[in-house]
Design a protein around this motif. Structure first.
Motif, PDB file in Angstrom:
ATOM      1  N   TYR A 136       0.830  -1.200   0.000  1.00 33.33           N
ATOM      2  CA  TYR A 136       0.000   0.000   0.000  1.00 33.33           C
ATOM      3  C   TYR A 136       0.869   1.257   0.000  1.00 33.33           C
ATOM      4  CZ  TYR A 136      -3.620   3.328   1.380  1.00 33.33           C
ATOM      5  OH  TYR A 136      -4.486   4.405   1.430  1.00 33.33           O
ATOM      6  N   GLU A 137       1.881   1.275   0.832  1.00 31.80           N
ATOM      7  CA  GLU A 137       2.758   2.444   0.907  1.00 31.80           C
ATOM      8  C   GLU A 137       3.543   2.625  -0.386  1.00 31.80           C
ATOM      9  OE1 GLU A 137       2.901   4.782   3.251  1.00 31.80           O
ATOM     10  OE2 GLU A 137       1.194   3.733   4.169  1.00 31.80           O
ATOM     11  N   GLN A 138       3.985   1.518  -0.966  1.00 35.18           N
ATOM     12  CA  GLN A 138       4.746   1.602  -2.212  1.00 35.18           C
ATOM     13  C   GLN A 138       3.881   2.151  -3.339  1.00 35.18           C
ATOM     14  OE1 GLN A 138       7.569  -1.548  -3.187  1.00 35.18           O
ATOM     15  NE2 GLN A 138       6.678  -1.721  -5.213  1.00 35.18           N
ATOM     16  N   CYS A 139       2.614   1.752  -3.361  1.00 41.52           N
ATOM     17  CA  CYS A 139       1.723   2.177  -4.445  1.00 41.52           C
ATOM     18  C   CYS A 139       1.354   3.653  -4.357  1.00 41.52           C
ATOM     19  CB  CYS A 139       0.458   1.317  -4.455  1.00 41.52           C
ATOM     20  SG  CYS A 139       0.736  -0.381  -5.005  1.00 41.52           S
ATOM     21  N   LYS A 140       1.536   4.251  -3.198  1.00 42.55           N
ATOM     22  CA  LYS A 140       1.250   5.679  -3.065  1.00 42.55           C
ATOM     23  C   LYS A 140       2.111   6.517  -4.009  1.00 42.55           C
ATOM     24  CE  LYS A 140      -0.328   6.128   1.743  1.00 42.55           C
ATOM     25  NZ  LYS A 140       0.025   6.723   3.063  1.00 42.55           N
ATOM     26  N   SER A 141       3.343   6.073  -4.216  1.00 44.26           N
ATOM     27  CA  SER A 141       4.270   6.832  -5.054  1.00 44.26           C
ATOM     28  C   SER A 141       4.562   6.131  -6.387  1.00 44.26           C
ATOM     29  CB  SER A 141       5.591   7.064  -4.307  1.00 44.26           C
ATOM     30  OG  SER A 141       6.178   5.828  -3.924  1.00 44.26           O
ATOM     31  N   PHE A 168     -11.421  -9.764  -2.000  1.00 40.27           N
ATOM     32  CA  PHE A 168     -10.604  -8.878  -1.187  1.00 40.27           C
ATOM     33  C   PHE A 168     -11.500  -7.834  -0.533  1.00 40.27           C
ATOM     34  CE2 PHE A 168      -7.647 -10.561  -4.293  1.00 40.27           C
ATOM     35  CZ  PHE A 168      -6.488 -10.779  -3.562  1.00 40.27           C
ATOM     36  N   GLY A 169     -11.226  -7.542   0.739  1.00 45.83           N
ATOM     37  CA  GLY A 169     -12.027  -6.573   1.471  1.00 45.83           C
ATOM     38  C   GLY A 169     -11.340  -5.232   1.609  1.00 45.83           C
ATOM     39  N   GLN A 170     -11.751  -4.492   2.609  1.00 42.66           N
ATOM     40  CA  GLN A 170     -11.254  -3.137   2.850  1.00 42.66           C
ATOM     41  C   GLN A 170      -9.860  -3.148   3.468  1.00 42.66           C
ATOM     42  OE1 GLN A 170     -12.958  -0.875   6.241  1.00 42.66           O
ATOM     43  NE2 GLN A 170     -13.595   0.613   4.681  1.00 42.66           N
ATOM     44  N   TYR A 171      -8.990  -2.303   2.929  1.00 47.15           N
ATOM     45  CA  TYR A 171      -7.653  -2.157   3.510  1.00 47.15           C
ATOM     46  C   TYR A 171      -7.749  -1.362   4.807  1.00 47.15           C
ATOM     47  CZ  TYR A 171      -2.827  -0.708   4.189  1.00 47.15           C
ATOM     48  OH  TYR A 171      -1.578  -0.488   4.723  1.00 47.15           O
ATOM     49  N   ASP A 172      -7.149  -1.890   5.869  1.00 47.82           N
ATOM     50  CA  ASP A 172      -7.145  -1.236   7.171  1.00 47.82           C
ATOM     51  C   ASP A 172      -5.822  -0.483   7.329  1.00 47.82           C
ATOM     52  OD1 ASP A 172      -6.991  -0.576   9.904  1.00 47.82           O
ATOM     53  OD2 ASP A 172      -8.172  -2.333  10.493  1.00 47.82           O
TER      54      ASP A 172
END
Length: 218
Positions: A45-50, A176-180
């Motif tokens: 998730y953090e990697q996909c931010k950038s 797949f559900g919601q990312y927490d």
């Protein structure tokens, strides 16, 4: 009678360790079983931010890779016989502008860049078509699919699917559900046919998928 897909072979029952398990479970009226797990997606998730590729496309890409790396996820039942597929595609549920669902059919690609470009184009086309589109008529119900849904609004701990009569082809169903953001976890529901897989196989697939996610971020 169903025609066999290209690049597949019939599993030899006589030498297959699951011969008796297959015969037992394939006659069940509800032969699928469900497992819900949590995947650690924090690094992805953090990697996909950038990154130029979406979080959604990234984990679908990795899921298809994991399915190709683990043979039981590519096993199906055709005319009461177990078959082994060489390749699979993803039938992914996406929302159109009117909040009704469409199926986008994603092929496996060797790079996230090519996969993302492909997925964006396929999604644009599918969302612009009615639910019963030509792509739906030509593709849905084919054995070389992995059914994938995403519920980004719900952090669920259990899941059940709508089912139709019949035993089906043994196609796995992933949700797949919601990312927490607090825990970095995302729920994943996995439905598989018990004639083809047991809980051990689901656990091994989850391990492979988690390793794919971890390795992608390193």
């Amino acid at each position: 009678m169903h025609s066999l897909p290209n690049d597949c072979h019939v599993i030899d029952l006589e030498s297959w360790p699951r011969k008796q398990h297959f015969a037992f479970f394939k006659e069940f009226s509800l032969p699928y079983f469900n497992v819900c797990v949590s995947l650690d997606m924090a690094a992805l998730y953090e990697q996909c931010k950038s990154a130029p590729y979406s979080f959604f496309h990234s984990y679908i890409f990795l899921t298809l890779e994991a399915c190709h790396d683990y043979a039981p996820m590519r096993q199906r039942i055709i005319d009461s016989c177990p078959i082994q597929l060489s390749t699979v595609r993803a039938s992914v549920v996406e929302l159109a502008d009117d909040d009704t669902l469409r199926f986008s059919y994603f092929e496996k690609h060797d790079s996230i860049q090519r996969f993302s470009e492909h997925a964006l184009q396929v999604a644009k086309e599918s969302k612009g078509q009615p639910f019963f589109s030509e792509a739906f008529a030509a593709t849905e119900g084919q054995p070389d699919l992995i059914h994938i849904s995403v519920l980004p609004w719900l952090n669920f701990t259990g899941f059940s699917h709508a089912v139709s009569e019949g035993h089906g082809l043994g196609i796995p169903k992933l949700v797949f559900g919601q990312y927490d953001k607090r825990t970095g976890k995302i729920p994943l529901s996995i439905d598989v046919h018990h004639a083809l897989m047991d809980g051990l196989h689901v656990a091994r697939f989850v391990q492979i998928l988690q390793e794919k996610i971890n390795d992608y971020c390193n």
